[in-house]
Design a protein around this motif. Structure first.
Motif, mmCIF file in Angstrom:
data_model
loop_
_atom_site.group_PDB
_atom_site.id
_atom_site.type_symbol
_atom_site.label_atom_id
_atom_site.label_comp_id
_atom_site.label_asym_id
_atom_site.label_seq_id
_atom_site.Cartn_x
_atom_site.Cartn_y
_atom_site.Cartn_z
ATOM 1 N N GLY A 13 0.648 -1.068 0.122
ATOM 2 C CA GLY A 13 -0.056 0.059 -0.096
ATOM 3 C C GLY A 13 0.747 1.340 -0.052
ATOM 4 O O GLY A 13 0.155 2.356 -0.085
ATOM 5 N N GLY A 14 2.164 1.056 -0.183
ATOM 6 C CA GLY A 14 2.842 2.253 -0.137
ATOM 7 C C GLY A 14 2.900 3.003 -1.460
ATOM 8 O O GLY A 14 2.292 2.383 -2.351
ATOM 9 N N PRO A 15 3.822 3.957 -1.690
ATOM 10 C CA PRO A 15 3.764 4.918 -2.902
ATOM 11 C C PRO A 15 4.298 3.968 -3.968
ATOM 12 O O PRO A 15 5.143 3.161 -3.882
ATOM 13 N N THR A 16 4.045 4.259 -5.414
ATOM 14 C CA THR A 16 4.749 3.617 -6.589
ATOM 15 C C THR A 16 5.291 4.684 -7.078
ATOM 16 O O THR A 16 4.940 5.783 -7.193
ATOM 17 N N VAL A 17 6.536 4.137 -8.006
ATOM 18 C CA VAL A 17 7.139 5.060 -8.879
ATOM 19 C C VAL A 17 7.410 4.659 -10.311
ATOM 20 O O VAL A 17 7.779 3.461 -10.444
#
Length: 345
Positions: A13-17
């Motif tokens: 659920g963390g950010p994606t890049v």
């Protein structure tokens, strides 16, 4: 490419890049542009730094044989201090200048089999993560094209290209490795040499062209390598009669045992400072065959040098190889870091 591997360190659920490079090849010393797209996950996150690495697959010869590994040859900090809310999207544009010695990955739109990539490292509170790799395509400078076209007009064919760890003595080489473009000789020179290897060492002011010939042995003598260097300016790319110029270079290399400097040749006088054992072990020069087949080149346009890809690789396969190779490298690196962390505790 979306960095799905970020989930490992930033949590599910963390950010994606997603790093997106501008389309088309970049030239050595030229500008690579693009943008890093960040999308927030299920909770707010602070990204402290975004770094782009230029990575190359490089061969190294040691006493126990030939090995391949990833070498980071440039790093750029392109962003940081971002606080990304849940579901928020942020774009970080970048414009980077490539090193002048960045190796060529294609010629006339055809890949050479060289593996280069741009890898994005994201630093967050408590750690950092290296994401997937985006393939980097690098074309030839006008002077490099002029030299290779001249070899093509003289009848030389393309065999393969690779990156070798080490330094060439007597030059101003900046990167920890150099590129070799191996060419097969035409009948005019086939009796004298098995192959000629071309290395370009470009700089803002011009370019060194280093030629190494694997010379055939005679009835009472063994074969040997000879090496010489020529310097040209970028402005000369459209001014010289390159066919005559390169023909003169090859004649000088073949007819004389020309080695610039006492210890400037590969594998002599330990120019690598112990990092590299030189060309004595590089695939066994004497074992190459110069007949048609593997890596054969065909004439293109006005008899220019057009290349196929050694070993039958095609562009899509090389893209896959980029990701697979450096993914393996990252896994090994992470294992080493974990082992190192245990020792420190």
């Amino acid at each position: 490419m979306v960095f799905t591997r970020l989930l490992g360190s930033l949590g599910v659920g963390g950010p994606t890049v997603d790093t997106v490079l501008a389309p088309g090849p970049v030239l050595p010393g030229g500008t690579l542009s693009g943008e890093v797209r960040v999308e927030g996950g299920r909770a707010e996150a602070r990204i402290e730094g975004i770094t782009l690495e230029l990575v190359a697959r490089v061969e190294a010869e040691t006493e126990d044989g030939e090995h391949e590994g990833g070498v980071v040859f440039e790093r750029y900090l392109v962003g940081g201090g971002l606080r990304i809310a849940e579901g928020e999207r942020e774009t970080v544009p970048f414009s980077l200048v490539l090193p002048w010695e960045t190796p060529l990955t294609e010629l006339y739109g055809q890949p050479l089999g060289i593996v280069l990539g741009v890898r994005t490292e994201v630093a967050v509170a408590g750690g950092r993560d290296k994401g997937d790799l985006d393939p980097l395509t690098v074309g030839a400078l006008p002077a490099q094209e002029a030299v290779l076209e001249a070899f093509g007009r003289l009848g030389f064919g393309f065999r393969c290209a690779d990156l070798e760890l080490g330094r060439i003595g007597g030059t101003g080489q900046q990167l920890p490795f150099y590129q070799e473009i191996e060419l097969t000789p035409p009948p005019r020179y086939a009796h004298a040499v098995n192959e000629i290897e071309v290395t370009f060492l470009a700089s803002p002011g011009g370019m060194d062209v280093v030629l190494e010939a694997d010379k055939r042995g005679g009835l009472f003598s063994e074969g040997h390598d000879t090496l010489t260097r020529f310097t040209v300016s970028h402005e000369q790319a459209g001014q010289l009669d390159w066919t005559s110029e390169v023909d003169g270079w090859v004649s000088r290399l073949v007819e004389h045992r020309a080695v610039y400097g006492d210890h400037a040749s590969y594998g002599h006088g330990d120019p690598y400072g112990g990092q590299h054992s030189g060309h004595e072990g590089h695939g066994g020069h004497g074992g190459h065959r110069s007949g048609p087949g593997v890596g054969a080149a065909v004439a293109a346009g006005a008899a220019g040098l057009a290349v196929g890809v050694a070993g039958g690789l095609v562009a899509a396969e090389i893209v896959d190889e980029v990701g697979d190779f450096f993914e393996d490298e990252d896994e090994d690196e992470n294992e080493n870091e974990d082992e190192g962390g245990g020792d420190e505790d």
